[in-house]
Design an enzyme around this catalytic site. Structure first.
Site, PDB file in Angstrom:
ATOM      1  CD  GLU A 298      33.088  67.596  19.590  1.00 10.31           C
ATOM      2  OE1 GLU A 298      34.248  67.207  19.864  1.00 10.31           O
ATOM      3  OE2 GLU A 298      32.514  68.503  20.217  1.00 10.31           O
TER       4      GLU A 298
ATOM      5  CD  GLU B 282      29.606  67.399  23.224  1.00 13.27           C
ATOM      6  OE1 GLU B 282      30.613  68.032  23.606  1.00 13.27           O
ATOM      7  OE2 GLU B 282      29.664  66.299  22.676  1.00 13.27           O
TER       8      GLU B 282
HETATM    9  O1  AHR Z   1      31.787  67.131  26.639  1.00 13.71           O
HETATM   10  C1  AHR Z   1      33.152  66.829  26.600  1.00 13.71           C
HETATM   11  C2  AHR Z   1      33.647  66.540  25.190  1.00 13.71           C
HETATM   12  O2  AHR Z   1      33.610  67.719  24.454  1.00 13.71           O
HETATM   13  C3  AHR Z   1      32.842  65.581  24.368  1.00 13.71           C
HETATM   14  O3  AHR Z   1      33.211  64.248  24.579  1.00 13.71           O
HETATM   15  C4  AHR Z   1      33.185  65.965  22.971  1.00 13.71           C
HETATM   16  O4  AHR Z   1      32.159  65.685  22.068  1.00 13.71           O
HETATM   17  C5  AHR Z   1      33.534  67.434  23.066  1.00 13.71           C
HETATM   18  O5  AHR Z   1      34.733  67.717  22.458  1.00 13.71           O
END
Ligand code: AHR
Length: 502
Positions: free
Chosen positions: A172, A291
């Site tokens: 990210e 994610e």
């Molecule tokens: O999964 C939780 C968080 O969400 C992760 O660390 C991040 O990559 C995202 O913002």
């Protein structure tokens, strides 16, 4: 309400890469400390790994687990996580305002992954670090011997290389919350130079470049365009992340939100292909949706922890307790991944244990499955094979944010080796069942082998340590198959799994 569907063995989306049923463990909250690792727990093994958690993970048959972050990785020194545990430093983790004791690191997690029968997907810190540290880490993990970092690994007791194939180039990197946030130009250049170095070491490594943190980022999808323009030929996947929420308690909108995941994927695919065309490239960059989940329940309690009790080891962060309706949304999100499996080749349910997770534990106590465990379990077990292109004719509803939304959502996966056809069907209508008639061709001699349904009279019902089986799938006989048509009533607000086979 009536709905129709056409399923044919001849109309295919493509072969599913099993890695779309991956997951994620970050050094965050109680995912590691108190989750997978708790020496002294009555089920812990000689390495301190909880046996009850390992059993629940193994049941899911998770093909790949992303590690060690997430936001955590962006200020992580991987060198802290190897060698004798007694010599490892304690560090402040700026991302989650916690203390990282480094009792579990690369060596331990790789051992856990072996026990969990899963592969590792490693993330590299490109927030505070760069090409050199990334190259050193890959050499430590994958070079057999005869170099500084590989010999150090051997000195640390690991004779054979880890041979990790899949690497994330940061996490990210567009996010203002990220330690070491970058502009697309800064990141695209760094990702390209890092990718080049890693591919000089081993051209067959699979590399994931960071896309936007979500489709709500103001720079989406311009970020993807600029970053890919800078590194297209050296990377294999672009990452996508999405977290859905129902913080306004608007069920219709919440159930519609996965349609936004569909268009998010399609936009990123088009952006990849635009760069491919621009560069006259023969190479196709695919998607690593590394994610995805529902995440919103724990937000307020987490703010209190950051404010009042920061810098703890293993604080109870991101401990969303999932409802029945969250399980429906997770089922819909899995359908979106299956539907786009021609381009989505890797996906990670974020996360696996305690932190926005299907598995919960009590420190020193039991482990249990949240509601979302079940759609994930069935997709992981039965969603392997060839995704079929369905034609769906369903009644719809209008939503202010997502437009026209079909009540019926479905995917079908043909497992040729096993001679099975799995259908995953959700009815978004909370008031009425859907009277389904699905024409199924190319599956003569098949019959219903198994049928499960998730329904609950209380949309907000959850599983708890005291009542772990409150929301679970039950056997069903709602749909019948006469060899040509699958028909019956799909209950209001339900997730359904139907397995046809010989
Ligand atoms: O999964 C939780 C968080 O969400 C992760 O660390 C991040 O990559 C995202 O913002």
């Amino acid at each position: 309400m009536k709905a129709k569907m056409t399923v044919s063995s001849k109309y295919r989306i493509g072969r599913i890469d099993n890695r779309i049923y991956g997951s994620f463990i970050e050094h965050l909250g109680r995912a590691v400390y108190g989750g997978i690792y708790e020496p002294g727990h009555e089920t812990a093994d000689e390495d301190g790994f909880r046996g009850d958690v390992l059993d629940l993970v193994k049941k899911l048959d998770v093909p790949v687990v992303r590690y060690p972050g997430g936001n955590f990785v962006s200020s992580y020194n991987w060198e802290d996580s190897v060698g004798p545990v007694a010599d490892r430093p304690k560090r402040l983790d700026l991302a989650w305002k916690s203390t990282e004791p480094n009792e579990v690191g690369l060596q331990e997690f790789a051992r856990w992954a072996d026990k969990a029968e899963t592969d590792l997907m490693m993330a590299i810190n490109l927030g505070t670090r760069g090409v050199e540290e990334a190259s050193n880490l890959v050499e430590y993990c994958n070079q057999r011997s005869g170099s500084y970092w590989s010999d150090l690994r051997k000195k640390h007791g690991k004779e054979e290389p880890y041979n990790i194939r899949l690497w994330c180039l940061g996490n990210e990197m567009d996010g203002p919350w990220q330690v070491g946030q970058k502009t697309p130009y800064e990141y695209g250049r760094l990702a390209n130079e890092t990718a080049k170095a890693l591919k000089l070491f081993d051209k067959d490594l699979e590399l994931v470049v960071c896309g936007s943190s979500s489709n709500t980022m103001p720079t989406f999808p311009e970020w993807e365009r600029e970053v890919l323009d800078l590194c297209y030929e050296n990377v294999d996947y672009v990452s996508m992340h999405i977290y859905l929420k129902n913080d306004e308690n608007d069920l219709e909108r919440f159930l519609a939100a996965p349609t936004g995941m569909d268009s998010f994927i399609e936009t990123v695919v088009h952006t990849c292909d635009f760069i491919k065309a621009k560069k006259r490239s023969k190479k196709t960059v695919n998607i690593s949706f590394d994610e995805w989940n529902v995440w919103f329940h724990s937000n307020q309690q987490d703010q209190d922890i950051y404010k009042n009790t920061p810098w703890k080891v293993g604080p109870a962060l991101l401990e969303d307790v999932y409802t029945f309706e969250d399980a429906l949304v997770v089922g819909l999100m899995l359908n979106s991944l299956i539907r786009h499996s021609d381009r989505v080749k890797i996906a990670c349910l974020a996360q696996l244990v305690n932190v926005i997770a299907p598995i919960m534990t009590d420190n020193g106590g039991t482990a249990w499955c949240q509601t979302i465990y079940y759609p994930y379990y069935y997709a992981s077990h039965y969603g392997r094979g060839t995704a079929l292109q369905l034609v769906i004719d369903s009644p719809t509803y209008e939503n202010d944010k997502y437009g026209t939304v079909p009540y019926l959502d479905a995917t079908a996966v043909h497992n040729e080796e096993k001679g099975e056809l799995a259908l995953f069907v959700v009815n978004r209508n909370s008031g009425e069942s859907l009277s389904l008639a699905a024409e199924v061709s190319g599956f003569s001699g098949y019959a219903v082998k198994k049928q499960m349904v998730m329904v609950h009279r209380d949309n907000k019902a959850v599983n708890t340590r005291e009542n772990p089986d409150n929301v679970v799938p039950a056997e069903s006989d709602a749909l019948s198959f006469d060899g040509a048509v699958l028909s019956g009533e799909v209950p209001p607000l339900s997730w359904n799994f139907i397995l046809l086979g010989k």
